[in-house]
Motif scaffolding. Structure first.
Motif, PDB file in Angstrom:
ATOM      1  N   MET A 160      90.338  22.329  70.851  1.00 50.78           N
ATOM      2  CA  MET A 160      89.735  23.214  69.862  1.00 50.78           C
ATOM      3  C   MET A 160      89.592  24.648  70.379  1.00 50.78           C
ATOM      4  SD  MET A 160      89.217  21.215  67.304  1.00 50.78           S
ATOM      5  CE  MET A 160      87.909  21.745  66.255  1.00 50.78           C
ATOM      6  N   THR A 161      90.244  24.981  71.472  1.00 48.73           N
ATOM      7  CA  THR A 161      90.046  26.307  72.066  1.00 48.73           C
ATOM      8  C   THR A 161      90.783  27.415  71.327  1.00 48.73           C
ATOM      9  OG1 THR A 161      91.882  25.951  73.574  1.00 48.73           O
ATOM     10  CG2 THR A 161      89.672  25.377  74.366  1.00 48.73           C
ATOM     11  N   HIS A 162      91.690  27.076  70.414  1.00 50.54           N
ATOM     12  CA  HIS A 162      92.467  28.103  69.723  1.00 50.54           C
ATOM     13  C   HIS A 162      92.039  28.277  68.273  1.00 50.54           C
ATOM     14  CE1 HIS A 162      95.089  28.620  73.099  1.00 50.54           C
ATOM     15  NE2 HIS A 162      95.285  27.308  73.152  1.00 50.54           N
ATOM     16  N   GLN A 163      90.778  28.036  67.979  1.00 52.26           N
ATOM     17  CA  GLN A 163      90.293  28.231  66.619  1.00 52.26           C
ATOM     18  C   GLN A 163      90.273  29.715  66.292  1.00 52.26           C
ATOM     19  OE1 GLN A 163      86.451  26.412  66.622  1.00 52.26           O
ATOM     20  NE2 GLN A 163      87.271  24.551  65.671  1.00 52.26           N
ATOM     21  N   LYS A 164      90.757  30.038  65.126  1.00 53.72           N
ATOM     22  CA  LYS A 164      90.724  31.430  64.676  1.00 53.72           C
ATOM     23  C   LYS A 164      89.387  31.683  64.005  1.00 53.72           C
ATOM     24  CE  LYS A 164      93.114  34.699  61.622  1.00 53.72           C
ATOM     25  NZ  LYS A 164      92.088  35.644  61.663  1.00 53.72           N
ATOM     26  N   SER A 165      88.750  32.742  64.402  1.00 53.38           N
ATOM     27  CA  SER A 165      87.516  33.114  63.716  1.00 53.38           C
ATOM     28  C   SER A 165      87.835  34.296  62.813  1.00 53.38           C
ATOM     29  CB  SER A 165      86.417  33.477  64.704  1.00 53.38           C
ATOM     30  OG  SER A 165      86.825  34.557  65.505  1.00 53.38           O
ATOM     31  N   PHE A 166      87.157  34.360  61.704  1.00 46.82           N
ATOM     32  CA  PHE A 166      87.393  35.414  60.736  1.00 46.82           C
ATOM     33  C   PHE A 166      86.517  36.614  61.062  1.00 46.82           C
ATOM     34  CE2 PHE A 166      88.494  31.505  58.524  1.00 46.82           C
ATOM     35  CZ  PHE A 166      89.761  31.821  58.069  1.00 46.82           C
ATOM     36  N   THR A 167      87.042  37.773  60.779  1.00 43.97           N
ATOM     37  CA  THR A 167      86.254  38.989  60.966  1.00 43.97           C
ATOM     38  C   THR A 167      85.255  39.094  59.815  1.00 43.97           C
ATOM     39  OG1 THR A 167      87.736  40.382  59.663  1.00 43.97           O
ATOM     40  CG2 THR A 167      88.232  40.150  62.030  1.00 43.97           C
ATOM     41  N   GLU A 168      84.276  39.932  60.004  1.00 41.26           N
ATOM     42  CA  GLU A 168      83.298  40.161  58.939  1.00 41.26           C
ATOM     43  C   GLU A 168      83.977  40.712  57.691  1.00 41.26           C
ATOM     44  OE1 GLU A 168      79.007  42.402  58.253  1.00 41.26           O
ATOM     45  OE2 GLU A 168      80.116  42.743  60.102  1.00 41.26           O
ATOM     46  N   LYS A 169      84.957  41.573  57.888  1.00 40.23           N
ATOM     47  CA  LYS A 169      85.692  42.156  56.757  1.00 40.23           C
ATOM     48  C   LYS A 169      86.446  41.073  55.992  1.00 40.23           C
ATOM     49  CE  LYS A 169      89.221  45.587  55.626  1.00 40.23           C
ATOM     50  NZ  LYS A 169      90.137  46.596  56.166  1.00 40.23           N
ATOM     51  N   GLU A 170      87.084  40.146  56.707  1.00 40.03           N
ATOM     52  CA  GLU A 170      87.812  39.059  56.049  1.00 40.03           C
ATOM     53  C   GLU A 170      86.857  38.160  55.264  1.00 40.03           C
ATOM     54  OE1 GLU A 170      91.593  38.361  59.036  1.00 40.03           O
ATOM     55  OE2 GLU A 170      89.635  37.529  59.594  1.00 40.03           O
ATOM     56  N   LEU A 171      85.704  37.871  55.862  1.00 43.93           N
ATOM     57  CA  LEU A 171      84.715  37.032  55.175  1.00 43.93           C
ATOM     58  C   LEU A 171      84.198  37.713  53.911  1.00 43.93           C
ATOM     59  CD1 LEU A 171      82.726  35.708  58.257  1.00 43.93           C
ATOM     60  CD2 LEU A 171      84.241  34.390  56.757  1.00 43.93           C
ATOM     61  N   MET A 172      83.934  39.011  54.010  1.00 41.63           N
ATOM     62  CA  MET A 172      83.424  39.722  52.837  1.00 41.63           C
ATOM     63  C   MET A 172      84.501  39.844  51.757  1.00 41.63           C
ATOM     64  SD  MET A 172      80.803  42.463  54.494  1.00 41.63           S
ATOM     65  CE  MET A 172      80.041  42.872  52.923  1.00 41.63           C
ATOM     66  N   ASN A 173      85.744  40.027  52.162  1.00 40.15           N
ATOM     67  CA  ASN A 173      86.835  40.035  51.179  1.00 40.15           C
ATOM     68  C   ASN A 173      86.902  38.703  50.453  1.00 40.15           C
ATOM     69  OD1 ASN A 173      88.351  42.435  50.824  1.00 40.15           O
ATOM     70  ND2 ASN A 173      89.114  42.242  52.920  1.00 40.15           N
ATOM     71  N   ASP A 174      86.729  37.614  51.191  1.00 40.49           N
ATOM     72  CA  ASP A 174      86.757  36.279  50.588  1.00 40.49           C
ATOM     73  C   ASP A 174      85.565  36.089  49.645  1.00 40.49           C
ATOM     74  OD1 ASP A 174      87.992  33.594  50.481  1.00 40.49           O
ATOM     75  OD2 ASP A 174      86.058  32.971  51.323  1.00 40.49           O
ATOM     76  N   LEU A 175      84.388  36.549  50.056  1.00 38.21           N
ATOM     77  CA  LEU A 175      83.207  36.463  49.187  1.00 38.21           C
ATOM     78  C   LEU A 175      83.417  37.251  47.896  1.00 38.21           C
ATOM     79  CD1 LEU A 175      80.253  36.900  51.712  1.00 38.21           C
ATOM     80  CD2 LEU A 175      80.732  34.901  50.302  1.00 38.21           C
ATOM     81  N   LEU A 176      83.967  38.441  48.026  1.00 31.94           N
ATOM     82  CA  LEU A 176      84.194  39.280  46.845  1.00 31.94           C
ATOM     83  C   LEU A 176      85.195  38.620  45.894  1.00 31.94           C
ATOM     84  CD1 LEU A 176      83.442  41.975  45.516  1.00 31.94           C
ATOM     85  CD2 LEU A 176      85.378  43.003  46.715  1.00 31.94           C
ATOM     86  N   ALA A 177      86.268  38.088  46.449  1.00 27.49           N
ATOM     87  CA  ALA A 177      87.270  37.404  45.609  1.00 27.49           C
ATOM     88  C   ALA A 177      86.649  36.180  44.934  1.00 27.49           C
ATOM     89  CB  ALA A 177      88.467  36.987  46.465  1.00 27.49           C
ATOM     90  N   SER A 178      85.806  35.465  45.658  1.00 28.14           N
ATOM     91  CA  SER A 178      85.146  34.285  45.083  1.00 28.14           C
ATOM     92  C   SER A 178      84.217  34.686  43.943  1.00 28.14           C
ATOM     93  CB  SER A 178      84.341  33.543  46.157  1.00 28.14           C
ATOM     94  OG  SER A 178      85.200  33.021  47.126  1.00 28.14           O
ATOM     95  N   GLU A 179      83.456  35.741  44.126  1.00 29.58           N
ATOM     96  CA  GLU A 179      82.543  36.194  43.070  1.00 29.58           C
ATOM     97  C   GLU A 179      83.316  36.640  41.831  1.00 29.58           C
ATOM     98  OE1 GLU A 179      79.320  35.913  42.612  1.00 29.58           O
ATOM     99  OE2 GLU A 179      79.229  34.857  44.525  1.00 29.58           O
ATOM    100  N   LYS A 180      84.479  37.264  42.036  1.00 32.15           N
ATOM    101  CA  LYS A 180      85.299  37.662  40.892  1.00 32.15           C
ATOM    102  C   LYS A 180      85.756  36.432  40.116  1.00 32.15           C
ATOM    103  CE  LYS A 180      87.060  41.982  42.831  1.00 32.15           C
ATOM    104  NZ  LYS A 180      88.263  42.680  43.336  1.00 32.15           N
ATOM    105  N   GLN A 181      86.132  35.378  40.826  1.00 27.92           N
ATOM    106  CA  GLN A 181      86.571  34.145  40.158  1.00 27.92           C
ATOM    107  C   GLN A 181      85.404  33.477  39.441  1.00 27.92           C
ATOM    108  OE1 GLN A 181      88.415  31.948  43.370  1.00 27.92           O
ATOM    109  NE2 GLN A 181      90.455  32.592  42.691  1.00 27.92           N
ATOM    110  N   VAL A 182      84.238  33.478  40.073  1.00 30.77           N
ATOM    111  CA  VAL A 182      83.056  32.850  39.470  1.00 30.77           C
ATOM    112  C   VAL A 182      82.657  33.574  38.192  1.00 30.77           C
ATOM    113  CG1 VAL A 182      80.572  32.454  39.805  1.00 30.77           C
ATOM    114  CG2 VAL A 182      82.190  31.836  41.609  1.00 30.77           C
TER     115      VAL A 182
END
Length: 94
Positions: free
Chosen positions: A3-25
């Motif tokens: 499990m040492t090569h897990q990719k972590s998301f940046t804060e910007k990527e997470l917020m982009n995902d949240l924004l896209a999710s809210e648009k869909q909701v």
């Protein structure tokens, strides 16, 4: 399992995902409102839509303040043109 090569998301990527999710909701709530014939359900979905729009706006503002969602100032001529266009559409529908 390694499990040492897990990719972590940046804060910007997470917020982009949240924004896209809210648009869909918000889109889903809007569809639910327009498709519902039940007054109580429509009122509940409208409240949910308003809440979701507020969350979306808070995410947008936070991203904008960080420079992650750049916007440009609209020219006053463009604003007036849009107002004229939509007023004409409104008048045609009345």
């Amino acid at each position: 399992m390694n499990m040492t090569h897990q990719k972590s998301f940046t804060e910007k990527e997470l917020m982009n995902d949240l924004l896209a999710s809210e648009k869909q909701v918000t889109s889903a709530y809007n569809t639910g409102i327009t498709e519902s014939s039940c007054s109580n359900l429509r009122q509940h979905l409208t409240k949910c839509l308003t809440d979701s729009q507020e969350i979306q706006y808070q995410i947008f503002n936070s991203m904008s303040q960080r420079g992650w969602y750049p916007t440009k100032e609209a020219q006053s001529q463009d604003v007036q043109s849009a107002k004229t266009k939509y007023n004409q559409m409104k008048n045609e529908l009345q």
